[in-house]
Design an enzyme around this catalytic site. Structure first.
Site, PDB file in Angstrom:
ATOM      1  N   HIS A 242       0.830  -1.202   0.000  1.00 14.31           N
ATOM      2  CA  HIS A 242       0.000   0.000   0.000  1.00 14.31           C
ATOM      3  C   HIS A 242       0.869   1.260   0.000  1.00 14.31           C
ATOM      4  CE1 HIS A 242      -3.978  -1.610   0.238  1.00 14.31           C
ATOM      5  NE2 HIS A 242      -3.771  -2.273   1.370  1.00 14.31           N
ATOM      6  N   CYS A 298      -0.021   2.619  -4.584  1.00 17.02           N
ATOM      7  CA  CYS A 298      -0.810   3.811  -4.881  1.00 17.02           C
ATOM      8  C   CYS A 298      -0.018   5.083  -4.576  1.00 17.02           C
ATOM      9  CB  CYS A 298      -2.089   3.812  -4.052  1.00 17.02           C
ATOM     10  SG  CYS A 298      -3.170   2.408  -4.346  1.00 17.02           S
TER      11      CYS A 298
END
Length: 348
Positions: A242, A298
């Protein structure tokens, strides 16, 4: 104020004035340190201004722009990749390996950086992903030259890697399924194609078998690989997990947000901000070391704060200064650190 203190104060102000005058024409800062910017500095101005630590050989491939999210693919078999630990992989890593290492074979002809990123965009789009891969660099790079992780000039040096895959097992929501595969597939590629040796590859994964990718271990691994590197060596960094955005806490981000990595223990240890990565990886990197980072997460487009950018969306033919990066604030931040150093040296 005594005479000696006055002399120190005067010497400091003169040093500050000279430094600001040197930066003034291209940074938009006058001798008093006031902001008189009229727009983004040109490439010529930036190259004439940036300090030595911004001239190192550092590149980054990211799976998406800062404003975009990256994605898992549910079945790496569709990308013709080996499947060592499951059926999922990160879209960026899987696509890149499908171009560079499909069926564990390298392309018959060399591909340029432009060709690799354009093929990544096409393959991602055909699979329903909207993310735009991009290449960033500390120095302007000819994107029509051969794509490589280790340039020919560094083939004789030691090749080191830190590879991080975090699936966030047990987190709901937030658990991923492809990050371990990303690391294992990419590890096989760099060993088979680029000659990395097992002993020089550090792997962090939350699989219960490898070093846990918590904040302390990630930071320690990054610091160690930079500390071990010598002139002529190459470093490859791979992160699959992430990524996120946090409100900027020092004013150096044009969009008001820092990009950050999300370690396994983020609930207790927090995130690893781009400013922290700069200190560990960019500033501390020895001269003459080549570094490439692959960020499959991301909001990763500018997570290393590299000033030059090439987006794989077909809109660019050459690498340019990132129009979204606050170059002036970045250099002023470095200048501020120099001011602190001067004050300490003068006992102020």
């Amino acid at each position: 104020m005594g005479l000696f203190s006055k002399l120190k104060e005067k010497a400091f102000e003169e040093a500050k004035s000279q430094m600001m005058e040197a930066l003034g024409g291209c940074c938009g800062v006058d001798a008093e340190g006031d902001d008189n910017r009229t727009g983004q500095m040109s490439q010529e101005e930036f190259e004439a201004t940036k300090p030595d630590e911004l001239r190192k050989d550092i590149r980054m491939i990211s799976g998406c722009q800062d404003k975009q999210t990256s994605a898992d693919v549910s079945n790496v078999a569709s990308f013709q990749l080996p499947d060592p630990a499951g059926r999922a992989g990160g879209a960026c890593t899987s696509t890149l390996l499908n171009i560079l290492y499909a069926d564990e074979q390298v392309p018959e002809e060399d591909l340029s950086f432009t060709e690799v990123l354009e093929q990544m965009r096409v393959q991602l789009g055909s699979s329903g992903y909207t993310q735009i891969p991009q290449l960033s660099s500390m120095n302007p790079l000819d994107v029509n030259t051969k794509f490589d992780l280790v340039p020919d000039t560094h083939e004789g040096g030691t090749k080191r890697a830190v590879m991080i895959g975090i699936n966030y097992v047990g987190d709901s929501p937030g658990e991923l399924s492809g990050c371990w595969n990303d690391v294992l597939n990419m590890k096989k590629y760099i060993m088979d194609v680029h000659g990395f040796e097992e002993e020089n590859i550090v792997i962090l994964m939350d699989d219960g078998e490898h070093t846990e990718p918590n904040a302390d271990n990630i930071i320690a691994a990054y610091k160690q690989v930079v500390s071990d590197a010598e002139e002529g060596d190459s470093i490859f960094l791979h992160y699959s997990g992430h990524g996120t955005k946090l409100k900027d806490d020092n004013g150096d981000e044009a969009d008001g947000y820092d990009e950050a990595l999300v370690p396994r223990d983020f609930q207790t240890s927090g995130m690893i901000r781009d400013d922290d990565l700069y200190e560990m990886l960019i500033k501390a990197l020895p001269e003459g070391v080549h570094m490439v980072s692959l960020m499959d997460c991301c909001h990763s487009g500018s997570i290393l704060d590299l000033p030059y950018i090439f987006k794989g969306d077909g809109s660019q033919t050459e690498m340019t200064l990132d129009p979204d990066m606050n170059l002036e604030a970045f250099i002023q931040k470095l200048t501020g650190k120099l001011m602190e150093y001067l004050k300490k040296r003068m006992g102020m």
